[in-house]
Every structure is written in C-alpha cells, then in structure tokens.
Design a protein around this motif. Structure first.
Motif, PDB file in Angstrom:
ATOM      1  N   ALA A 178       0.906  -1.312  -0.048  1.00  0.00           N
ATOM      2  CA  ALA A 178       0.073   0.181  -0.050  1.00  0.00           C
ATOM      3  C   ALA A 178       0.863   1.267  -0.169  1.00  0.00           C
ATOM      4  CB  ALA A 178      -0.961   0.061   1.371  1.00  0.00           C
ATOM      5  N   SER A 179       0.559   2.096  -0.947  1.00  0.00           N
ATOM      6  CA  SER A 179       1.397   3.264  -0.984  1.00  0.00           C
ATOM      7  C   SER A 179       0.563   4.466  -2.077  1.00  0.00           C
ATOM      8  CB  SER A 179       2.445   3.310  -1.498  1.00  0.00           C
ATOM      9  OG  SER A 179       3.172   4.642  -1.748  1.00  0.00           O
ATOM     10  N   TYR A 180       0.339   5.804  -1.602  1.00  0.00           N
ATOM     11  CA  TYR A 180      -0.112   6.805  -2.133  1.00  0.00           C
ATOM     12  C   TYR A 180       0.660   7.427  -2.982  1.00  0.00           C
ATOM     13  CZ  TYR A 180      -4.178   5.360   0.448  1.00  0.00           C
ATOM     14  OH  TYR A 180      -5.229   4.610   1.102  1.00  0.00           O
ATOM     15  N   GLY A 181       1.847   7.033  -3.181  1.00  0.00           N
ATOM     16  CA  GLY A 181       2.948   7.670  -4.125  1.00  0.00           C
ATOM     17  C   GLY A 181       4.286   7.096  -3.556  1.00  0.00           C
ATOM     18  N   HIS A 182       5.474   7.790  -3.896  1.00  0.00           N
ATOM     19  CA  HIS A 182       6.661   7.573  -3.713  1.00  0.00           C
ATOM     20  C   HIS A 182       7.146   6.100  -3.758  1.00  0.00           C
ATOM     21  CE1 HIS A 182       6.558  11.806  -2.024  1.00  0.00           C
ATOM     22  NE2 HIS A 182       5.635  11.398  -1.385  1.00  0.00           N
ATOM     23  N   TYR A 183       6.693   5.433  -4.960  1.00  0.00           N
ATOM     24  CA  TYR A 183       6.790   3.947  -5.089  1.00  0.00           C
ATOM     25  C   TYR A 183       8.086   3.307  -4.916  1.00  0.00           C
ATOM     26  CZ  TYR A 183       1.765   4.207  -6.402  1.00  0.00           C
ATOM     27  OH  TYR A 183       0.763   4.522  -6.477  1.00  0.00           O
ATOM     28  N   LYS A 184       9.026   4.364  -5.469  1.00  0.00           N
ATOM     29  CA  LYS A 184      10.606   3.945  -5.212  1.00  0.00           C
ATOM     30  C   LYS A 184      11.251   3.845  -3.892  1.00  0.00           C
ATOM     31  CE  LYS A 184      15.038   4.305  -7.445  1.00  0.00           C
ATOM     32  NZ  LYS A 184      15.851   5.096  -8.594  1.00  0.00           N
ATOM     33  N   ARG A 185      10.743   4.948  -3.020  1.00  0.00           N
ATOM     34  CA  ARG A 185      11.281   5.096  -1.774  1.00  0.00           C
ATOM     35  C   ARG A 185      10.581   4.036  -1.005  1.00  0.00           C
ATOM     36  NH1 ARG A 185       9.315   7.676   3.019  1.00  0.00           N
ATOM     37  NH2 ARG A 185       7.845   9.107   1.676  1.00  0.00           N
ATOM     38  N   LYS A 186       9.295   3.673  -1.313  1.00  0.00           N
ATOM     39  CA  LYS A 186       8.565   2.504  -0.507  1.00  0.00           C
ATOM     40  C   LYS A 186       8.831   1.098  -0.889  1.00  0.00           C
ATOM     41  CE  LYS A 186       5.372   5.978   1.173  1.00  0.00           C
ATOM     42  NZ  LYS A 186       5.460   5.859   2.570  1.00  0.00           N
ATOM     43  N   GLY A 187       9.822   0.899  -1.658  1.00  0.00           N
ATOM     44  CA  GLY A 187      10.371  -0.361  -2.176  1.00  0.00           C
ATOM     45  C   GLY A 187       9.240  -1.178  -3.052  1.00  0.00           C
ATOM     46  N   PHE A 188       8.506  -0.538  -3.970  1.00  0.00           N
ATOM     47  CA  PHE A 188       7.453  -1.128  -4.810  1.00  0.00           C
ATOM     48  C   PHE A 188       8.413  -1.845  -5.848  1.00  0.00           C
ATOM     49  CE2 PHE A 188       5.507  -1.164  -9.014  1.00  0.00           C
ATOM     50  CZ  PHE A 188       4.383  -1.947  -8.967  1.00  0.00           C
ATOM     51  N   TRP A 189       9.400  -1.259  -6.300  1.00  0.00           N
ATOM     52  CA  TRP A 189      10.204  -1.978  -7.317  1.00  0.00           C
ATOM     53  C   TRP A 189      10.931  -3.162  -6.913  1.00  0.00           C
ATOM     54  CZ3 TRP A 189       8.460  -1.546 -12.061  1.00  0.00           C
ATOM     55  CH2 TRP A 189       7.675  -0.455 -12.311  1.00  0.00           C
ATOM     56  N   LEU A 190      11.351  -2.972  -5.413  1.00  0.00           N
ATOM     57  CA  LEU A 190      12.067  -4.072  -4.728  1.00  0.00           C
ATOM     58  C   LEU A 190      11.166  -5.216  -4.912  1.00  0.00           C
ATOM     59  CD1 LEU A 190      14.196  -2.720  -1.569  1.00  0.00           C
ATOM     60  CD2 LEU A 190      15.163  -3.927  -3.726  1.00  0.00           C
TER      61      LEU A 190
END
Length: 392
Positions: free
Chosen positions: A218-230
């Motif tokens: 779950a994230s409303y943005g900042h996908y790279k910082r929050k580890g989506f791609w990881l």
C-alpha cells in the motif's frame, strides 16, 4: 508563564485527517478538550471543529504547488517574529509544531528526517525530473530541521520511533529532551474482526481463490522510496523459478495516472505482471483490501515509522518489512512477521521461506503502536509534564 497554563498552539500547514502526521493530534482533540485544554492552531487548512480550536489561517495561492509548505514556514515564522517585536504575550504555554516548521516552537513532532532522506535518495537514485526539481526542497528541509533542533526555544522533541529519537539525539542541542511518541491507529477499522468479516467478500470481488496467496502493498505515491520495485523484482524472481504460481501481488493506492505509469514501466521489468498483479488505486477503506490478503510486504528504503505496517499488523497480517527507521516499533522478527533484506535475491528466498511456513504461527501484534485512546492518554501526560516544569 502564560496566565492560562493549559493552552497549546498546534502549527502545521495541514491540520487534516488525511495527514499522516496530524491525524493523531486530531484523534486526541476530544480528550484534550475534556481535560480542559484550550487548543489553538496556525495552519493553511484544518479539519478541526471551529468550536474546539481557535484557528489562524495563512492562506496560500493555489499555484504554489510543492512550494506551499515553504510558503507556510516563511509565513508563520515572520508572523511569530512580528508578534515578538510587538511584545505580544506568548500565544500558548505549549507551542507544538511539526519539525522544521516554526523556530519558536517549544515542542516539535519529528515525523520525517530530511537529513537521512537526502542521503538515501542519492543512494537509490532520483526518479525523473520531479525528483530533481524537488531535491533542493529536501536540502532546505535539512537546514530547517537542523535550525529547529538548535533553536533556543525548543525544549522537547517527540520522535515517532526509537530509531528516529536516536537520530535526533545526535543532532539536537543538550537542552532538548527527546522522547518517543509512537503513531496511533484506528482500532475500530483495523482489527481481526474486520479481517474475518471482510476476507471472503473482498477476495471474491478481486477474483482470488482460497488457495491463492495474496501479498498486499500500500502506498499513495513515492513508489521507489517505499520499495515497490524491490518487491516486484523479488516476486518476479520467485515466479521465474517456477514455484508459487498461485502467488498474487495486490497494490493499493495511487491515482489512475500513477498506476498507468507503473504498469507501463512494468512491461520491461515483469512482462507477465498482469497475470499476478492487481491494482485497485486509492481506497478510502484500505482495511478491506488488507482483509483480502495473507500478508503485507513493505520493503521501504526510508520511513520514520511506517503507518501502513502498523495498520496491517493490527489486522493480524504478518508484516514483511525491511529494516527502515521505525520498523522496530512494529516488527518482531519471527513473531508477527519477517525482516527482509534489501538484496532482491535474498529477499526472494526469504519470501519463499515465508510462503513455505505455517503462517498460523505468526500472531497479531502492533508492537509499540498506540490506539487512538492510547495516543491521547500519552499526549495528555506529556503536555501535563511539560507545563509542570519551567521553560526557562
């Protein structure tokens, strides 16, 4: 000392429930009023009832965009200086501001660390022109929070987690006391009863079978910082090995434009993403999507607490977290979740181990997180100790 000692002034641009930093104070407002506290606020926008909070609004032009917070910071500090030059009595016994906002604050809440994020962002790389344009604002934030911690007015810093408190102690002046005041969650929304009631309903709506394993992010943005791609990389490696074909990745949050961009970028990273990933966008009732899931995966590079992890843990979901600031407040490795490596190869193996385990062994635990009432009780006690001690 102010003639009415039980007064507090809150200073933040957005005194709103959607703000992850200010919602906790708003939850505590009824308790503070019942305890006889007079509340004032300097802000741009507010969800607080006008009959309970005396507001001073600093209107900002809509075209300011990302510079709105900078405008607010300059405005409130100039206003405070003007009051001081006019020898106006201090507006409240406690002046409680978000860190880096108002240098005349006596109490500051530390919900972000620009000094850490500035280094982290360079390490993981800037994502596009927006990050490049906004990076100078991060550097301004580094200076603002340092000035806050060095301010002769400041007496108490309320850090959102123990690891953040340790960071502040190494940077603040000796007269600043640092305490941890954890995040709170809405226990009426995030609990095991809601999970049990909504699980079958929402799994059916999302097309998941009983044998499917659903990891939610779950994230409303900042996908790279929050580890989506990881997470995507680690899960793609797991699927490429030919195992866990019933594994699904549920992504909550994001505007249609954000999701479209993510899906376009996924074509080169995980071409088969549509077979195992489900995007549901921004949702007011995120708890329903937690209920449909089997665990939370949140491999963030940088947080100061991680409210999403706290809310998922409150619903009894195992939480799979990287060691970001604040993860120690929620995660007990092997008890209510699993600590993940930042290395996608290692992370993939750790997830595979988790999927092979009896997940019933993980129990519900919110760690150091507080309910709304628990947060209000802690805040009332902190304010009470503060007014009992002299400021000078």
């Amino acid at each position: 000392m102010n003639s009415c000692p039980r007064t507090v002034l809150w200073i933040d641009a957005h005194l709103e429930y959607r703000s992850p930093t200010m919602r906790h104070l708003l939850y505590a407002l009824p308790r503070l009023r019942a305890e006889g506290w007079e509340i004032k606020a300097w802000c741009l926008r507010s969800d607080a009832p006008r009959e309970d909070v005396a507001h001073t609004f600093f209107r900002a032009p809509r075209w300011l965009g990302p510079f709105e917070l900078l405008y607010f910071t300059l405005a409130v500090n100039l206003y405070g200086l003007w009051l001081w030059l006019c020898r106006t009595p201090r507006p409240a016994t406690i002046i409680h501001a978000t860190c880096g906002t108002y240098l005349g604050a006596t109490v500051t809440s530390v919900h972000f660390l620009n000094c850490i994020w500035a280094r982290t962002q360079l390490r993981i790389g800037l994502s596009g022109w927006r990050d490049v344009v906004r990076y100078p604002l991060v550097l301004i934030g580094v200076s603002a929070e340092r000035l806050q911690w060095w301010s002769p007015s400041l007496r108490l810093a309320l850090a959102v987690s123990d690891s953040v408190a340790d960071e502040v102690r190494t940077r603040a002046c000796s007269w600043v006391k640092v305490e941890t005041l954890p995040n709170s969650y809405d226990e009426t929304r995030f609990n095991i009863t809601v999970r049990n009631r909504q699980r079958t309903i929402f799994r059916h709506q999302l097309g998941f079978g009983e044998r499917d394993i659903v990891l939610v992010f779950a994230s409303y943005g900042h996908y790279k910082r929050k580890g989506f791609w990881l997470a995507v990389t680690a899960l793609s490696k797991l699927r490429a090995a030919g195992r866990n074909k019933n594994l699904h990745f549920l992504v909550v949050g994001g505007t249609p434009e954000m999701i479209s961009t993510l899906q376009s970028d996924l074509e080169s990273v995980a071409p088969d993403w549509s077979d195992w990933m489900t995007f549901v966008g921004n949702q007011a009732a995120v708890e329903n999507y937690f209920a449909a899931s089997d665990a939370l995966i949140f491999p963030s590079y940088f947080e100061t607490y991680g409210l999403v992890a706290l809310e998922a843990a409150a619903m009894g979901l195992p939480v799979l977290l990287t060691p970001f600031h604040g993860s120690e407040m929620t995660l007990s490795d092997g008890v209510n979740g699993k600590l993940l490596s930042y290395d996608p190869e290692v992370m993939s193996r750790q997830i595979e181990e988790f999927l092979a385990e009896d997940r019933n062994k993980y129990r519900q635990s919110v760690g150091r997180g507080l309910t709304k009432d628990g947060y209000a009780t802690a805040l009332v006690a902190i304010y009470g100790r503060f007014v009992a001690a002299p400021l000078e």
